[in-house]
Design a protein around this motif. Structure first.
Motif, mmCIF file in Angstrom:
data_model
loop_
_atom_site.group_PDB
_atom_site.id
_atom_site.type_symbol
_atom_site.label_atom_id
_atom_site.label_comp_id
_atom_site.label_asym_id
_atom_site.label_seq_id
_atom_site.Cartn_x
_atom_site.Cartn_y
_atom_site.Cartn_z
ATOM 1 N N GLU A 50 -2.175 -8.675 104.817
ATOM 2 C CA GLU A 50 -2.045 -7.572 103.865
ATOM 3 C C GLU A 50 -2.031 -8.084 102.428
ATOM 4 N N LEU A 51 -1.254 -9.115 102.169
ATOM 5 C CA LEU A 51 -1.152 -9.646 100.806
ATOM 6 C C LEU A 51 -2.441 -10.325 100.354
ATOM 7 N N ILE A 52 -3.030 -11.132 101.217
ATOM 8 C CA ILE A 52 -4.247 -11.851 100.838
ATOM 9 C C ILE A 52 -5.421 -10.890 100.682
ATOM 10 N N PHE A 53 -5.584 -9.956 101.630
ATOM 11 C CA PHE A 53 -6.717 -9.032 101.567
ATOM 12 C C PHE A 53 -6.610 -8.077 100.385
ATOM 13 N N SER A 54 -5.389 -7.650 100.066
ATOM 14 C CA SER A 54 -5.214 -6.671 98.988
ATOM 15 C C SER A 54 -5.112 -7.318 97.614
ATOM 16 N N GLY A 55 -4.702 -8.571 97.559
ATOM 17 C CA GLY A 55 -4.477 -9.219 96.267
ATOM 18 C C GLY A 55 -3.248 -8.682 95.568
ATOM 19 N N ARG A 56 -2.381 -8.021 96.324
ATOM 20 C CA ARG A 56 -1.170 -7.444 95.748
ATOM 21 C C ARG A 56 -0.319 -8.519 95.085
ATOM 22 N N VAL A 57 0.267 -8.161 93.985
ATOM 23 C CA VAL A 57 1.131 -9.059 93.234
ATOM 24 C C VAL A 57 2.579 -8.714 93.566
ATOM 25 N N LEU A 58 3.342 -9.723 93.919
ATOM 26 C CA LEU A 58 4.765 -9.539 94.218
ATOM 27 C C LEU A 58 5.590 -10.094 93.069
ATOM 28 N N ASP A 59 6.666 -9.417 92.758
ATOM 29 C CA ASP A 59 7.603 -10.046 91.830
ATOM 30 C C ASP A 59 8.582 -10.880 92.656
ATOM 31 N N GLY A 60 9.458 -11.593 91.997
ATOM 32 C CA GLY A 60 10.379 -12.482 92.691
ATOM 33 C C GLY A 60 11.265 -11.771 93.687
ATOM 34 N N THR A 61 11.732 -10.580 93.347
ATOM 35 C CA THR A 61 12.610 -9.833 94.237
ATOM 36 C C THR A 61 11.880 -9.454 95.523
ATOM 37 N N GLU A 62 10.637 -9.009 95.392
ATOM 38 C CA GLU A 62 9.840 -8.667 96.576
ATOM 39 C C GLU A 62 9.551 -9.921 97.409
ATOM 40 N N ALA A 63 9.242 -11.017 96.741
ATOM 41 C CA ALA A 63 8.966 -12.264 97.450
ATOM 42 C C ALA A 63 10.193 -12.720 98.237
ATOM 43 N N LYS A 64 11.369 -12.527 97.673
ATOM 44 C CA LYS A 64 12.598 -12.899 98.392
ATOM 45 C C LYS A 64 12.835 -11.968 99.566
ATOM 46 N N ALA A 65 12.568 -10.687 99.370
ATOM 47 C CA ALA A 65 12.800 -9.700 100.436
ATOM 48 C C ALA A 65 11.959 -9.988 101.677
ATOM 49 N N ILE A 66 10.752 -10.552 101.512
ATOM 50 C CA ILE A 66 9.910 -10.830 102.670
ATOM 51 C C ILE A 66 10.053 -12.265 103.164
ATOM 52 N N GLY A 67 10.940 -13.027 102.555
ATOM 53 C CA GLY A 67 11.191 -14.385 103.012
ATOM 54 C C GLY A 67 10.243 -15.431 102.460
ATOM 55 N N LEU A 68 9.501 -15.082 101.421
ATOM 56 C CA LEU A 68 8.559 -16.018 100.830
ATOM 57 C C LEU A 68 9.265 -17.053 99.963
ATOM 58 N N VAL A 69 10.358 -16.660 99.328
ATOM 59 C CA VAL A 69 11.172 -17.575 98.529
ATOM 60 C C VAL A 69 12.628 -17.416 98.922
ATOM 61 N N SER A 70 13.425 -18.419 98.639
ATOM 62 C CA SER A 70 14.848 -18.399 98.980
ATOM 63 C C SER A 70 15.722 -17.890 97.848
ATOM 64 N N HIS A 71 15.284 -18.101 96.623
ATOM 65 C CA HIS A 71 16.084 -17.755 95.457
ATOM 66 C C HIS A 71 15.215 -17.110 94.395
ATOM 67 N N VAL A 72 15.800 -16.183 93.675
ATOM 68 C CA VAL A 72 15.138 -15.552 92.539
ATOM 69 C C VAL A 72 16.084 -15.678 91.351
ATOM 70 N N VAL A 73 15.537 -16.106 90.236
ATOM 71 C CA VAL A 73 16.344 -16.235 89.032
ATOM 72 C C VAL A 73 15.667 -15.501 87.885
#
Length: 154
Positions: A50-73
């Motif tokens: 979904e992310l690669i095909f759509s090119g959707r941009v995530l902010d840090g909070t969204e990236a953390k919510a899906i487990g892509l990052v561990s911390h957002v500052v």
């Protein structure tokens, strides 16, 4: 420059809010950055597609919510908030046994690339290298004596 900063922060799973606005997911992930192979292993196949095909941009909070990052500052004026968060994490790692940490990192990095049975064999082989170390004995003694260990890397 920005991609190298992202790679450095990503090693520890740190994101700063809104950084991904500058780079759409399909550009970063399908630009010889191994995203089509690594992203599905982190967040699952369907969400990665979904992310690669759509090119959707995530902010840090969204990236953390899906487990892509561990911390957002929140970014600071100097632009190095992620660096400082990474530094504080590193300060948590430093007191740990350096041999055990190095081998745990190796077991995780190699094990995630193979099936579970092979990954468990890798873990066992790494742990076997920790058993004869002075650091392991120091850790056991410190635990028994209810004190902090003093690891030497031996």
């Amino acid at each position: 420059m920005l991609i190298s900063k992202l790679k450095a922060a990503a090693k520890l799973g740190i994101s700063w809010v809104l950084i991904s606005i500058e780079i759409p997911a399909n550009v970063l992930l399908f630009n010889n950055e191994s995203g089509t192979q690594r992203l599905p292993r982190i967040i699952g196949v369907s969400l990665a597609k979904e992310l690669i095909f759509s090119g959707r941009v995530l902010d840090g909070t969204e990236a953390k919510a899906i487990g892509l990052v561990s911390h957002v500052v929140e970014q600071n004026e100097a632009g190095d908030a992620a660096y400082h968060r990474g530094l504080s994490l590193a300060k948590e790692f430093i007191p740990q046994g350096p041999i055990a940490v190095r081998l745990a990192k190796l077991a995780i990095n190699r094990g995630i690339e193979v099936d579970l049975k092979t990954g468990l064999a890798i873990e066992e082989a790494c742990y076997a290298q920790v058993i004869p170390t002075k650091d392991r004995i120091e850790g056991l003694n410190a635990f028994k004596e209810k004190r902090l260990p003093r690891y030497t890397g031996e």
